[in-house]
Every structure is written in C-alpha cells, then in structure tokens.
Design a protein around this motif. Sequence first.
Motif, PDB file in Angstrom:
ATOM      1  N   THR A  79       0.869  -1.178   0.000  1.00 17.06           N
ATOM      2  CA  THR A  79       0.000   0.000   0.000  1.00 17.06           C
ATOM      3  C   THR A  79       0.907   1.230   0.000  1.00 17.06           C
ATOM      4  OG1 THR A  79      -0.065   0.399   2.385  1.00 17.06           O
ATOM      5  CG2 THR A  79      -1.586  -1.264   1.525  1.00 17.06           C
ATOM      6  N   ASP A  80       0.286   2.413  -0.081  1.00 19.66           N
ATOM      7  CA  ASP A  80       1.091   3.639  -0.024  1.00 19.66           C
ATOM      8  C   ASP A  80       1.819   3.749   1.304  1.00 19.66           C
ATOM      9  OD1 ASP A  80       0.251   4.310  -2.516  1.00 19.66           O
ATOM     10  OD2 ASP A  80      -1.136   5.897  -1.889  1.00 19.66           O
ATOM     11  N   SER A  81       1.299   3.079   2.334  1.00 16.02           N
ATOM     12  CA  SER A  81       1.950   3.235   3.645  1.00 16.02           C
ATOM     13  C   SER A  81       2.772   2.026   4.094  1.00 16.02           C
ATOM     14  CB  SER A  81       0.924   3.651   4.707  1.00 16.02           C
ATOM     15  OG  SER A  81      -0.281   3.014   4.505  1.00 16.02           O
ATOM     16  N   THR A  82       3.038   1.076   3.192  1.00 21.43           N
ATOM     17  CA  THR A  82       3.954  -0.010   3.560  1.00 21.43           C
ATOM     18  C   THR A  82       5.316   0.603   3.890  1.00 21.43           C
ATOM     19  OG1 THR A  82       2.833  -1.474   2.008  1.00 21.43           O
ATOM     20  CG2 THR A  82       5.009  -2.176   2.776  1.00 21.43           C
ATOM     21  N   SER A  83       5.951   0.101   4.961  1.00 22.27           N
ATOM     22  CA  SER A  83       7.252   0.657   5.366  1.00 22.27           C
ATOM     23  C   SER A  83       8.367  -0.342   5.096  1.00 22.27           C
ATOM     24  CB  SER A  83       7.225   0.995   6.862  1.00 22.27           C
ATOM     25  OG  SER A  83       7.109  -0.208   7.609  1.00 22.27           O
ATOM     26  N   THR A  84       9.606   0.146   5.124  1.00 22.01           N
ATOM     27  CA  THR A  84      10.739  -0.768   4.959  1.00 22.01           C
ATOM     28  C   THR A  84      10.779  -1.750   6.131  1.00 22.01           C
ATOM     29  OG1 THR A  84      12.186   0.845   5.986  1.00 22.01           O
ATOM     30  CG2 THR A  84      12.099   0.858   3.600  1.00 22.01           C
ATOM     31  N   ALA A  85      10.328  -1.309   7.311  1.00 20.06           N
ATOM     32  CA  ALA A  85      10.271  -2.225   8.463  1.00 20.06           C
ATOM     33  C   ALA A  85       9.268  -3.356   8.205  1.00 20.06           C
ATOM     34  CB  ALA A  85       9.886  -1.455   9.728  1.00 20.06           C
ATOM     35  N   ASP A  86       8.160  -3.047   7.542  1.00 18.26           N
ATOM     36  CA  ASP A  86       7.185  -4.101   7.183  1.00 18.26           C
ATOM     37  C   ASP A  86       7.851  -5.149   6.297  1.00 18.26           C
ATOM     38  OD1 ASP A  86       5.002  -2.874   8.471  1.00 18.26           O
ATOM     39  OD2 ASP A  86       4.464  -1.724   6.672  1.00 18.26           O
ATOM     40  N   ILE A  87       8.679  -4.685   5.374  1.00 16.03           N
ATOM     41  CA  ILE A  87       9.364  -5.604   4.447  1.00 16.03           C
ATOM     42  C   ILE A  87      10.333  -6.498   5.217  1.00 16.03           C
ATOM     43  CG2 ILE A  87      11.009  -5.713   2.508  1.00 16.03           C
ATOM     44  CD1 ILE A  87       8.132  -4.870   1.727  1.00 16.03           C
ATOM     45  N   GLU A  88      11.134  -5.880   6.067  1.00 20.72           N
ATOM     46  CA  GLU A  88      12.129  -6.669   6.818  1.00 20.72           C
ATOM     47  C   GLU A  88      11.452  -7.682   7.723  1.00 20.72           C
ATOM     48  OE1 GLU A  88      14.254  -3.288   8.280  1.00 20.72           O
ATOM     49  OE2 GLU A  88      14.965  -2.902   6.227  1.00 20.72           O
ATOM     50  N   ALA A  89      10.371  -7.262   8.390  1.00 19.46           N
ATOM     51  CA  ALA A  89       9.673  -8.194   9.290  1.00 19.46           C
ATOM     52  C   ALA A  89       9.032  -9.332   8.490  1.00 19.46           C
ATOM     53  CB  ALA A  89       8.609  -7.442  10.091  1.00 19.46           C
ATOM     54  N   ALA A  90       8.497  -8.989   7.333  1.00 19.45           N
ATOM     55  CA  ALA A  90       7.854 -10.017   6.504  1.00 19.45           C
ATOM     56  C   ALA A  90       8.892 -11.018   6.004  1.00 19.45           C
ATOM     57  CB  ALA A  90       7.138  -9.361   5.332  1.00 19.45           C
ATOM     58  N   ARG A  91      10.018 -10.497   5.573  1.00 21.43           N
ATOM     59  CA  ARG A  91      11.079 -11.386   5.078  1.00 21.43           C
ATOM     60  C   ARG A  91      11.520 -12.339   6.191  1.00 21.43           C
ATOM     61  NH1 ARG A  91      12.061 -14.380   1.540  1.00 21.43           N
ATOM     62  NH2 ARG A  91      14.141 -14.641   0.708  1.00 21.43           N
ATOM     63  N   ALA A  92      11.686 -11.782   7.397  1.00 24.85           N
ATOM     64  CA  ALA A  92      12.119 -12.599   8.540  1.00 24.85           C
ATOM     65  C   ALA A  92      11.076 -13.665   8.878  1.00 24.85           C
ATOM     66  CB  ALA A  92      12.381 -11.706   9.748  1.00 24.85           C
ATOM     67  N   ALA A  93       9.798 -13.371   8.572  1.00 23.46           N
ATOM     68  CA  ALA A  93       8.720 -14.322   8.871  1.00 23.46           C
ATOM     69  C   ALA A  93       8.530 -15.343   7.751  1.00 23.46           C
ATOM     70  CB  ALA A  93       7.420 -13.556   9.104  1.00 23.46           C
ATOM     71  N   GLY A  94       9.366 -15.258   6.716  1.00 24.52           N
ATOM     72  CA  GLY A  94       9.269 -16.258   5.643  1.00 24.52           C
ATOM     73  C   GLY A  94       8.385 -15.849   4.480  1.00 24.52           C
ATOM     74  N   VAL A  95       7.918 -14.602   4.487  1.00 27.00           N
ATOM     75  CA  VAL A  95       7.124 -14.112   3.350  1.00 27.00           C
ATOM     76  C   VAL A  95       8.074 -13.961   2.154  1.00 27.00           C
ATOM     77  CG1 VAL A  95       5.779 -12.146   2.500  1.00 27.00           C
ATOM     78  CG2 VAL A  95       5.447 -12.971   4.846  1.00 27.00           C
ATOM     79  N   VAL A  96       7.690 -14.524   1.004  1.00 28.31           N
ATOM     80  CA  VAL A  96       8.646 -14.597  -0.104  1.00 28.31           C
ATOM     81  C   VAL A  96       8.555 -13.432  -1.091  1.00 28.31           C
ATOM     82  CG1 VAL A  96       8.848 -17.105  -0.003  1.00 28.31           C
ATOM     83  CG2 VAL A  96       7.107 -16.071  -1.474  1.00 28.31           C
ATOM     84  N   ALA A  97       7.422 -12.727  -1.084  1.00 28.26           N
ATOM     85  CA  ALA A  97       7.213 -11.723  -2.120  1.00 28.26           C
ATOM     86  C   ALA A  97       6.239 -10.654  -1.632  1.00 28.26           C
ATOM     87  CB  ALA A  97       6.651 -12.387  -3.382  1.00 28.26           C
ATOM     88  N   ALA A  98       6.210  -9.548  -2.349  1.00 27.35           N
ATOM     89  CA  ALA A  98       5.190  -8.527  -2.110  1.00 27.35           C
ATOM     90  C   ALA A  98       4.545  -8.186  -3.442  1.00 27.35           C
ATOM     91  CB  ALA A  98       5.786  -7.287  -1.463  1.00 27.35           C
ATOM     92  N   LYS A  99       3.272  -7.802  -3.382  1.00 23.83           N
ATOM     93  CA  LYS A  99       2.488  -7.625  -4.600  1.00 23.83           C
ATOM     94  C   LYS A  99       2.108  -6.184  -4.791  1.00 23.83           C
ATOM     95  CE  LYS A  99      -0.196  -9.066  -8.033  1.00 23.83           C
ATOM     96  NZ  LYS A  99      -1.348  -9.952  -8.066  1.00 23.83           N
ATOM     97  N   LEU A 100       2.376  -5.705  -5.983  1.00 21.66           N
ATOM     98  CA  LEU A 100       1.969  -4.357  -6.370  1.00 21.66           C
ATOM     99  C   LEU A 100       0.643  -4.427  -7.126  1.00 21.66           C
ATOM    100  CD1 LEU A 100       2.306  -1.318  -7.008  1.00 21.66           C
ATOM    101  CD2 LEU A 100       3.773  -1.980  -8.902  1.00 21.66           C
TER     102      LEU A 100
END
Length: 346
Positions: A79-100
């Motif tokens: 979303t417009d408000s996704t943060s870099t911290a959201d990305i790092e936490a997601a990666r650490a949790a095993g999330v493989v991708a993000a969708k635009l």
Amino acid sequence: MTQRLTLTRPDDWHIHLRDGDQLQATVPDAARYFGRAIVMPNLVPPVMNATQALAYRDRILSHRPAGSQFEPLMVLYLTDSTSTADIEAARAAGVVAAKLYPAGATTNSDSGVTSIDKIYPVLEAMEKAGMLLLVHGEVTDNHIDIFDREKVFIDRTLTPLRAKLPGLKIVMEHITTADAAQFVSESSDLTAATITAHHLLYNRNHMLAGGIRPHYYCLPILKRNVHQDALIAAATSGNPRFFLGTDSAPHAREKKEAACGCAGAYTAYAAIELYAEAFEAAGALDKLEGFASHFGPDFYGLARNADTITLIKSPWQAPDSLAMNGSELIPLRAGETLQWRVAPSE
Ligand SMILES: NC(=O)N[C@@H](CC(=O)O)C(=O)O
Ligand SMILES: [Zn+2]
Ligand SMILES: [Zn+2]
C-alpha cells in the motif's frame, strides 16, 4: 495406448484462496497435486504485514487435507503506507514476495498503490532483502482503453522500474499480451512472468462473440487471438522466465452473472489438466514440465519438488457447478469435456 505424462510435481505461482469458509473449497482444490502455491494477498482487508501473513497461513493450513504436504507461500500486499520495516519483518517471517496492485486495477485493489513513486524506498528494501516483487501490470486511467492497459503499464511503469532497480526480482503476473511476452523475453534474468491456462486457451472472441460469457471475464481481460498466440509461443518456448500461475479466482455465481460482474475465473479444480490441453494443442507437451514444475522454483530460488504426478489422457466432463461457502461457483469449462486427468497418487 492411453497417453500418459509424468511430471515433477508442479506448483502454482499465482492463486486466490480467499478466506473464511471459502478455504474449505479452495484449499483442497489447490492441494490436489500442487506442491506449493503463491497465495495472493487481496483479501478484505488485505494482508499487509508479517503478523497478518502468518495468521492467514495458519487459516489456510487448517484446511489442508489430511496427509497433504501442500505448502502455501505468503505474499505481502503493498500500500502507499507499507514501510521498509514491514518488508524486513515479513522477510524474517518467511514471506517470499510482495504484490503491487495499482489502486483500482482489479478485484480488491482499492488499498493498492496510488503511485509507484511512493514506494521506491520499499522496493529498494525488497531488492536488498531478496524479496520478489509481483505485479498486476495494468494502468487504471479511465481514458486508457481496457485492452491497452497492460501495454501502457509496461511503457510507463515497468520499463523505468526495471531500469531503476536492476537487482530486484520482478514477476509480471498473468500476462495477456504479445507486448508483455516481449518485454519479459528482452529483460534481464531477474524478470519473469506467470501465464494462466485461460489466457492460453481463450481469446476475447470466446468471451464476446455469439453472446457475452461472464465466466470468461477476468483481469487483465482476454485479448485478441494474436496475443493468445504470443502467450502460447512464450509458454511453450522453454524460456525459463515464463511459468505457471493459474490466477484461479473464485467468485460466487451471482457475483459473476450480474449486471456488473466480478473479474476472475476459477480453474483450480482442473488447472494442470487445462494447461496440458493448451500444450498438447501447441504440439509441445514435452515443454509442460519445465513451465509447470521447474522454472517457477528456479526463479524464486527454491528447490524443485522431489516427487512426480502423472497425467492421463482420458476425457471427462467438468462439473456444472461447485459448492463454495453456501453458494454456487461456476468453474471455467463448466459442463464441458476436459481431455486430461491426474492419476490418483499411489
Ligand atoms: N484476475 C482476476 O480477474 N481477479 C483476481 C484479481 C487479480 O488477480 O487481478 C481476483 O482476486 O478475483
Ligand atoms: Zn491481478
Ligand atoms: Zn490474481
């Protein structure tokens, strides 16, 4: 002699399982023979952070049939408000991708990104974290014709993005045009695309000639047959940057057969069976295994599945309708003949 085809177990790199009671129908269909599936995050509200992704994964796993090894792979919704911290936490949790999802481009995309410029820091964090960017590649401008929206997105958004972040792995989801196939072919090794079975089997005449058929309506919309031909050529080319993503997207019958019908086609009940038909029609059954079972995990940097499934050429009649959460779901090809079936596992 009956024709048989044994393949490394395939995966689905783009599926909509939805949520709640709908999982009772969608998860067993996806888990019939797919080893893994990239689960799209366009729920309402969407899957926007690691906590939500893990909770959604648990809800999916609670509907996995006994004995199944099916593994859902989770994706974050940008979303417009996704943060870099959201990305790092997601990666650490095993999330493989993000969708635009460009805001307003497709089903449940209202919370999507309004301008890609707003998320460049997030995309840079993804590049650094080794997280893939999955893209619904259509512009949303009212004045751009719906049949041109994919091409305009490539020119306006994807080409500059590809140049700006050369180290980011990008998957252009459910491509529908010769332009997209060409863009991916001519891009670097870090650019790939998924192709649905319905875009290989159909073109816009199937949806619009001789009557309007709402169950063929999906986004990006079916295009001219020349584009269908280009997609068939790409899928059967052996180029490892084109691979299987069903985009199986269930909507209740009354939401499809309506004055303003929803976009999405349900194919998970017979996905590999439909792909086999498309590849057979192109004289390229020998190319199905790479497309369905090898190139997806290779691009994602995951191991290929270790076991196999066997397809048998043995015509059967698709159901007229399926049950989903108390309502009816009309699958693509409802009531018609399918040529291939998957042999029951030993
Ligand atoms: N493909 C579709 O027509 N619909 C998908 C959304 C999407 O993948 O764009 C859905 O969620 O219903
Ligand atoms: Zn989409
Ligand atoms: Zn989709």
